[in-house]
Design a protein around this motif. Structure first.
Motif, PDB file in Angstrom:
ATOM      1  N   ALA A 270      89.631  59.968  28.450  1.00 33.31           N
ATOM      2  CA  ALA A 270      88.821  59.720  27.948  1.00 33.31           C
ATOM      3  C   ALA A 270      87.738  59.930  26.882  1.00 33.31           C
ATOM      4  O   ALA A 270      87.659  60.689  26.175  1.00 33.31           O
ATOM      5  N   LEU A 271      87.703  58.455  25.866  1.00 31.52           N
ATOM      6  CA  LEU A 271      87.334  58.552  24.625  1.00 31.52           C
ATOM      7  C   LEU A 271      86.032  57.721  24.692  1.00 31.52           C
ATOM      8  O   LEU A 271      85.773  56.630  25.427  1.00 31.52           O
ATOM      9  N   ASN A 272      85.028  58.017  24.532  1.00 27.98           N
ATOM     10  CA  ASN A 272      83.563  57.741  23.391  1.00 27.98           C
ATOM     11  C   ASN A 272      83.664  57.206  22.455  1.00 27.98           C
ATOM     12  O   ASN A 272      83.681  58.261  21.610  1.00 27.98           O
ATOM     13  N   ARG A 273      82.548  56.084  22.183  1.00 28.43           N
ATOM     14  CA  ARG A 273      82.000  55.930  20.517  1.00 28.43           C
ATOM     15  C   ARG A 273      80.724  57.939  20.361  1.00 28.43           C
ATOM     16  O   ARG A 273      80.532  58.022  21.770  1.00 28.43           O
ATOM     17  N   VAL A 274      80.499  57.781  19.458  1.00 33.20           N
ATOM     18  CA  VAL A 274      79.241  58.003  18.878  1.00 33.20           C
ATOM     19  C   VAL A 274      78.033  57.477  18.191  1.00 33.20           C
ATOM     20  O   VAL A 274      78.910  56.049  17.609  1.00 33.20           O
ATOM     21  N   GLY A 275      76.409  57.963  18.680  1.00 36.39           N
ATOM     22  CA  GLY A 275      75.515  57.322  17.768  1.00 36.39           C
ATOM     23  C   GLY A 275      75.522  56.073  18.447  1.00 36.39           C
ATOM     24  O   GLY A 275      75.725  55.455  18.481  1.00 36.39           O
ATOM     25  N   GLN A 276      73.970  55.676  16.916  1.00 38.08           N
ATOM     26  CA  GLN A 276      73.488  54.523  17.717  1.00 38.08           C
ATOM     27  C   GLN A 276      73.975  53.598  16.469  1.00 38.08           C
ATOM     28  O   GLN A 276      74.174  53.857  15.616  1.00 38.08           O
ATOM     29  N   GLU A 277      74.262  52.032  16.907  1.00 38.28           N
ATOM     30  CA  GLU A 277      74.281  51.011  16.028  1.00 38.28           C
ATOM     31  C   GLU A 277      73.276  49.977  16.014  1.00 38.28           C
ATOM     32  O   GLU A 277      72.611  48.974  17.065  1.00 38.28           O
ATOM     33  N   HIS A 278      72.812  49.349  14.914  1.00 44.54           N
ATOM     34  CA  HIS A 278      71.310  49.033  14.632  1.00 44.54           C
ATOM     35  C   HIS A 278      72.077  47.743  14.246  1.00 44.54           C
ATOM     36  O   HIS A 278      72.682  47.709  13.836  1.00 44.54           O
TER      37      HIS A 278
END
Lengths: 378, 378
Positions: A270-278
């Motif tokens: 199971a892979l997920n992104r990280v961070g916030q994308e503006h």
């Protein structure tokens, strides 16, 4: 709601629990303990220089008389977008390729055989905006687009690399499994969302020299039958490249892929992104809240689950990372023999019941209260 | 491997973690926080006198304009056997009835509408011995056996009880749902094991005034399609009375029923026995270990999971206990509307694929390596 600054469950437990309690908590939460992989010093140094987390674990399996161990190393990559979403599309793609290359090189040093990137890894997760432009410009040909060529080139680099390991990164073999991701970009938004339900291709499994693998994209993890059908087709490792945010799904994240590993006697990644994308344009998320410029933060926490109910710790909630995990595919058959869920799953009955259930005039099997009450008292 | 003296995950985390970290850990592990139920003092006193744990939690749901809240209280009972397995059968049954009565009385004080007992609650879990006698003597008629009559009598008592609540324990309505348990005793060992797969009755759901309920017995929790079919038939609450031991399944226990609640937009109630049961005759468990007189310890840890991915804390690993949980059934539809797994689950496709998969000549959808490699490099 913890922001992204709260690093991880594991780090918190390790900091506060006494050793004996920690081992019990980990046993209940994570099952049989995974072994820490002894990763090459130069890989650890490179990860540190390149500013991403590198962790390595191994699942064991019993020794067998009739089969050799089938050892495979998988690499799960989670990363934030390096450039703002307002940068020119080509620059964003190129920056993503560069970042992925930095991480994948380290995967090669760690002897990784199969590498998986997060969902829609060659673009920001712009679907949430419901804007068409410029995001459709990230669409590429799966035949000879920039990203396909990047993967092919990378394969050649790693085949030539001298990392003290036999390098067999199967970027080439990943071409097909990558298709769903590329296709998602390619078809978006012409075929609408839910391409993670895999279009009309059914549930293909890819037979590689490193095992039979399948890709269940993002939202597909919510449907136990997607996982099941990959397993029915023989998958030993099912990847679930995802993009999901804290407020939405964080308490479900440790459950779904892991349940699939248990129920189907296979490994799940199971892979997920990280961070916030503006995003430049405001958008709404249909949650009664005001328009905003970002969806929320992607909480990472990528992990691998094994058929015996155990799992690796997760990568962090807030950093780019590479999770290297060594699997012994023999464990799939061993657990199948032990728990026998595949043998005892009554597929004929479900096939029959489902075929009935999808008919427009289906009458659910409901026993009404008055029937239940009918018997006289004793 | 922690013995039964290690009380519970929750107790350990609460003891050691600072409040801020504890709330993050709980959020990730248990999802949206459940509210503590304010249970009547006399219930708490009775539980303490009678030496069992009593806990109460409530799941919330959003207020709706068009529907009233549908509030239901369920009670999950976990208990050890009061008498040794060598006592006369009738005495064991009678002691179990007495113990259950003590606990169920407290459930009545707490306003419980639906109570569920553990798997094979009217006997020791003797299946593990593979002996026939005296265990077949625990078999009872589901029509008018002692246990059915006990349930009917209890219903009358609770209907008359003055507990400061509107008492509507649906023991009578539990008659049918109890059948599987009774049937298990009744048919054992004539129809062999795996009656938890529910024989050939399909997946009936019982429409009661407290919602549509179903019972997925023990091993049935390992098959996501069992849960799914109950949900397809409209179940809002699915009970999973179980009997399982630490060494075997403890890391899977928090995953399976909870995944089912998430995947099917319903509540699930997972119950397990507690304690160790000693048998006069030695038996083996097919695990390469020497013959023994007990299977291991049943680790309790009963819990309720909600469709939004949240769950209650578990009861302890080592004490008799009653878990009272207030559900608002409106949450099922609310989460269905929000996540839409039911709407997006492609049952037609699965029905078709499964119907193919069960054919003797089924050819799995496997893409061979050379096909994957076929495309020329870029």
């Amino acid at each position: 709601m913890a922001g992204p600054e709260w690093q991880s469950l594991e780090q918190c437990l390790e900091k506060h629990l006494p050793p004996d309690d920690l081992s019990q908590v980990k046993r209940i939460l994570y099952g049989k303990q995974t072994r820490n992989l002894d990763l090459p010093r130069k890989a650890l140094e490179a990860a540190s220089e390149r500013n991403f987390e590198l962790k390595g674990y191994a699942f064991g399996a019993a020794k067998e008389q009739q089969r050799c161990p089938q050892i495979v190393r998988v690499g799960l990559v989670q990363n934030r977008i390096p450039l703002p979403t307002s940068a020119p599309v080509a620059e964003q793609v190129s920056a993503l390729h560069k970042r992925i290359e930095e991480i994948a090189e380290v995967a090669a040093m760690c002897g990784v055989n199969i590498i998986c990137f997060q969902e829609a890894w060659n673009m920001p997760f712009a679907f949430c905006t419901r804007e068409k432009l410029p995001w459709t410009e990230f669409a590429e040909s799966a035949e000879d687009g920039l990203t396909t060529r990047f993967c092919q080139k990378s394969r050649d680099i790693y085949h030539k690399a001298d990392c003290g390991h036999t390098q067999k990164l199967i970027f080439d073999r990943w071409r097909y499994p990558l298709l769903p991701n590329l296709t998602k970009a390619e078809v978006f938004p012409r075929r609408g969302t839910h391409t993670e339900l895999f279009g009309n291709l059914g549930h293909p499994v890819f037979q590689t020299q490193f095992g039979r693998i399948a890709v269940n994209i993002c939202y597909g993890r919510h449907h136990p039958l997607n996982w099941l059908m990959y397993s029915v087709n023989g998958a030993e490792i099912i990847f679930n490249p995802s993009a999901t945010i804290g407020e939405l799904s964080e308490s479900m994240w440790p459950i779904e892929a892991r349940n699939a590993a248990i129920a189907n006697h296979c490994f799940t990644c199971a892979l997920n992104r990280v961070g916030q994308e503006h995003y430049p344009n405001e958008f709404t998320s249909g949650d009664g809240k005001k328009a905003h410029h970002d969806l929320g933060y992607f909480y990472g926490s990528s992990y691998v689950a094994a058929p015996d109910g155990s799992r690796t710790p997760g990568l962090s909630r807030n950093q780019d990372g590479l999770l290297v995990t060594e699997l012994n595919l023999n464990l799939c058959q061993q657990i199948n023999d032990f728990w026998t869920f595949k043998m005892t799953g009554r597929l004929e009955m479900y096939a029959r019941e489902l075929a009935e259930a999808v008919k427009p005039n289906y009458s659910p099997n409901i026993v009404k209260e008055d029937l239940v009450l009918a018997p006289s008292s004793g």
